[in-house]
Design a protein around this motif. Sequence first.
Motif, PDB file in Angstrom:
ATOM      1  N   ALA A   1       0.829  -1.211   0.000  1.00 57.52           N
ATOM      2  CA  ALA A   1       0.000   0.000   0.000  1.00 57.52           C
ATOM      3  C   ALA A   1       0.865   1.264   0.000  1.00 57.52           C
ATOM      4  CB  ALA A   1      -0.934  -0.003   1.208  1.00 57.52           C
ATOM      5  N   THR A   2       1.945   1.233   0.745  1.00 53.91           N
ATOM      6  CA  THR A   2       2.812   2.403   0.848  1.00 53.91           C
ATOM      7  C   THR A   2       3.622   2.641  -0.426  1.00 53.91           C
ATOM      8  OG1 THR A   2       3.008   2.068   3.226  1.00 53.91           O
ATOM      9  CG2 THR A   2       4.693   3.426   2.189  1.00 53.91           C
ATOM     10  N   HIS A   3       4.157   1.564  -0.994  1.00 56.59           N
ATOM     11  CA  HIS A   3       5.114   1.720  -2.093  1.00 56.59           C
ATOM     12  C   HIS A   3       4.533   1.543  -3.493  1.00 56.59           C
ATOM     13  CE1 HIS A   3       8.565   2.120   0.567  1.00 56.59           C
ATOM     14  NE2 HIS A   3       7.969   1.222   1.328  1.00 56.59           N
ATOM     15  N   LEU A   4       3.425   0.830  -3.637  1.00 55.97           N
ATOM     16  CA  LEU A   4       2.881   0.596  -4.979  1.00 55.97           C
ATOM     17  C   LEU A   4       1.449   1.099  -5.155  1.00 55.97           C
ATOM     18  CD1 LEU A   4       4.216  -2.988  -5.823  1.00 55.97           C
ATOM     19  CD2 LEU A   4       5.215  -0.767  -6.398  1.00 55.97           C
ATOM     20  N   LEU A   5       0.647   1.059  -4.117  1.00 52.16           N
ATOM     21  CA  LEU A   5      -0.763   1.420  -4.276  1.00 52.16           C
ATOM     22  C   LEU A   5      -1.092   2.865  -3.892  1.00 52.16           C
ATOM     23  CD1 LEU A   5      -2.503  -1.842  -3.017  1.00 52.16           C
ATOM     24  CD2 LEU A   5      -1.965  -1.155  -5.365  1.00 52.16           C
ATOM     25  N   ALA A   6      -0.169   3.541  -3.240  1.00 52.64           N
ATOM     26  CA  ALA A   6      -0.415   4.936  -2.864  1.00 52.64           C
ATOM     27  C   ALA A   6      -0.704   5.750  -4.126  1.00 52.64           C
ATOM     28  CB  ALA A   6       0.787   5.505  -2.126  1.00 52.64           C
ATOM     29  N   ASP A   7      -1.758   6.527  -4.085  1.00 56.06           N
ATOM     30  CA  ASP A   7      -2.166   7.379  -5.216  1.00 56.06           C
ATOM     31  C   ASP A   7      -2.541   6.583  -6.465  1.00 56.06           C
ATOM     32  OD1 ASP A   7      -1.758   9.761  -3.724  1.00 56.06           O
ATOM     33  OD2 ASP A   7       0.397   9.608  -4.132  1.00 56.06           O
ATOM     34  N   SER A   8      -2.875   5.312  -6.293  1.00 53.42           N
ATOM     35  CA  SER A   8      -3.344   4.512  -7.425  1.00 53.42           C
ATOM     36  C   SER A   8      -4.871   4.536  -7.443  1.00 53.42           C
ATOM     37  CB  SER A   8      -2.855   3.064  -7.296  1.00 53.42           C
ATOM     38  OG  SER A   8      -3.593   2.376  -6.295  1.00 53.42           O
ATOM     39  N   GLU A   9      -5.445   3.803  -8.372  1.00 55.65           N
ATOM     40  CA  GLU A   9      -6.908   3.692  -8.451  1.00 55.65           C
ATOM     41  C   GLU A   9      -7.400   2.459  -7.705  1.00 55.65           C
ATOM     42  OE1 GLU A   9      -4.936   3.072 -11.246  1.00 55.65           O
ATOM     43  OE2 GLU A   9      -5.393   4.535 -12.792  1.00 55.65           O
ATOM     44  N   SER A  10      -6.570   1.900  -6.799  1.00 57.08           N
ATOM     45  CA  SER A  10      -6.910   0.666  -6.091  1.00 57.08           C
ATOM     46  C   SER A  10      -8.254   0.789  -5.385  1.00 57.08           C
ATOM     47  CB  SER A  10      -5.823   0.346  -5.060  1.00 57.08           C
ATOM     48  OG  SER A  10      -6.187  -0.785  -4.287  1.00 57.08           O
ATOM     49  N   ILE A  11      -9.094  -0.234  -5.586  1.00 57.19           N
ATOM     50  CA  ILE A  11     -10.412  -0.248  -4.929  1.00 57.19           C
ATOM     51  C   ILE A  11     -10.636  -1.556  -4.169  1.00 57.19           C
ATOM     52  CG2 ILE A  11     -11.540   1.454  -6.409  1.00 57.19           C
ATOM     53  CD1 ILE A  11     -12.738  -0.928  -8.014  1.00 57.19           C
ATOM     54  N   GLY A  12      -9.563  -2.295  -3.893  1.00 55.66           N
ATOM     55  CA  GLY A  12      -9.698  -3.496  -3.088  1.00 55.66           C
ATOM     56  C   GLY A  12      -9.314  -4.751  -3.837  1.00 55.66           C
ATOM     57  N   SER A  13      -9.761  -5.865  -3.256  1.00 56.78           N
ATOM     58  CA  SER A  13      -9.401  -7.173  -3.785  1.00 56.78           C
ATOM     59  C   SER A  13     -10.554  -8.141  -3.585  1.00 56.78           C
ATOM     60  CB  SER A  13      -8.167  -7.704  -3.046  1.00 56.78           C
ATOM     61  OG  SER A  13      -7.916  -9.047  -3.381  1.00 56.78           O
ATOM     62  N   PRO A  14     -10.799  -9.003  -4.577  1.00 55.66           N
ATOM     63  CA  PRO A  14     -11.808 -10.033  -4.389  1.00 55.66           C
ATOM     64  C   PRO A  14     -11.285 -11.244  -3.622  1.00 55.66           C
ATOM     65  CG  PRO A  14     -10.955 -10.171  -6.605  1.00 55.66           C
ATOM     66  CD  PRO A  14     -10.301  -8.974  -5.956  1.00 55.66           C
TER      67      PRO A  14
ATOM     68  N   THR B   1      -5.365 -11.081  -6.286  1.00 56.03           N
ATOM     69  CA  THR B   1      -5.916 -10.219  -7.326  1.00 56.03           C
ATOM     70  C   THR B   1      -6.274  -8.881  -6.698  1.00 56.03           C
ATOM     71  OG1 THR B   1      -6.797 -12.132  -8.490  1.00 56.03           O
ATOM     72  CG2 THR B   1      -7.785 -10.000  -9.022  1.00 56.03           C
ATOM     73  N   SER B   2      -5.959  -7.817  -7.402  1.00 56.12           N
ATOM     74  CA  SER B   2      -6.341  -6.476  -6.963  1.00 56.12           C
ATOM     75  C   SER B   2      -7.140  -5.796  -8.068  1.00 56.12           C
ATOM     76  CB  SER B   2      -5.105  -5.639  -6.629  1.00 56.12           C
ATOM     77  OG  SER B   2      -4.458  -6.158  -5.485  1.00 56.12           O
ATOM     78  N   LEU B   3      -8.051  -4.945  -7.635  1.00 57.30           N
ATOM     79  CA  LEU B   3      -8.931  -4.226  -8.558  1.00 57.30           C
ATOM     80  C   LEU B   3      -8.589  -2.746  -8.567  1.00 57.30           C
ATOM     81  CD1 LEU B   3     -12.302  -5.880  -7.468  1.00 57.30           C
ATOM     82  CD2 LEU B   3     -10.712  -6.629  -9.261  1.00 57.30           C
ATOM     83  N   PHE B   4      -8.693  -2.143  -9.741  1.00 60.66           N
ATOM     84  CA  PHE B   4      -8.378  -0.733  -9.917  1.00 60.66           C
ATOM     85  C   PHE B   4      -9.520  -0.083 -10.697  1.00 60.66           C
ATOM     86  CE2 PHE B   4      -4.525  -3.021  -9.298  1.00 60.66           C
ATOM     87  CZ  PHE B   4      -3.701  -2.184  -8.560  1.00 60.66           C
ATOM     88  N   GLU B   5     -10.026   1.020 -10.180  1.00 58.36           N
ATOM     89  CA  GLU B   5     -11.094   1.741 -10.865  1.00 58.36           C
ATOM     90  C   GLU B   5     -10.493   2.512 -12.040  1.00 58.36           C
ATOM     91  OE1 GLU B   5     -14.990   3.766  -9.261  1.00 58.36           O
ATOM     92  OE2 GLU B   5     -13.200   4.860  -8.642  1.00 58.36           O
TER      93      GLU B   5
END
Length: 146
Positions: free
Chosen positions: A67-80, A137-141
């Motif tokens: 979350a700190t190094h790759l998902l910060a400021d991304s469109e991440s909306i969670g994981s199934p 798996t991760s989801l991105f809006e």
Amino acid sequence: MKFAEFQPGMILNAGRRSVSEQEILDFARRYDPQWFHTDPERAAASRWQGLISSGWLTCSIAMQLLATHLLADSESIGSPGLEQVKWPNPLRPGDEVELVVEVLQTRVSGSGKVGIVRWRWILTTLAGVQVLDIIGTSLFELAAAG
């Protein structure tokens, strides 16, 4: 990172951090109060030869690094969910770990609204001991077209 930046085959370093005995104890006392996570003396005399982290703390550390190094400021909306979670070796007090992520697949959902990344997270101590192996798996809006 943004979804469009992820490409199959990419190997990404997601940072490193250390884990303290107090962090292991605090987490275990609250969420996984088994003696080998909460009783250093008993753990020292066991097959573990010392206190070990809850696997769930190990997962949480990997998530924090991701979350700190790759998902910060991304469109991440969670994981199934996760396909695989393995703890090949225990995480111990004082260990410093590094998270390396391999992008296995990327695709856009049928609706065109969600980017999907399937990836493998490997958490390894700086001494080269693998303590976590996740495939998830991760989801991105995705931005609305037009």
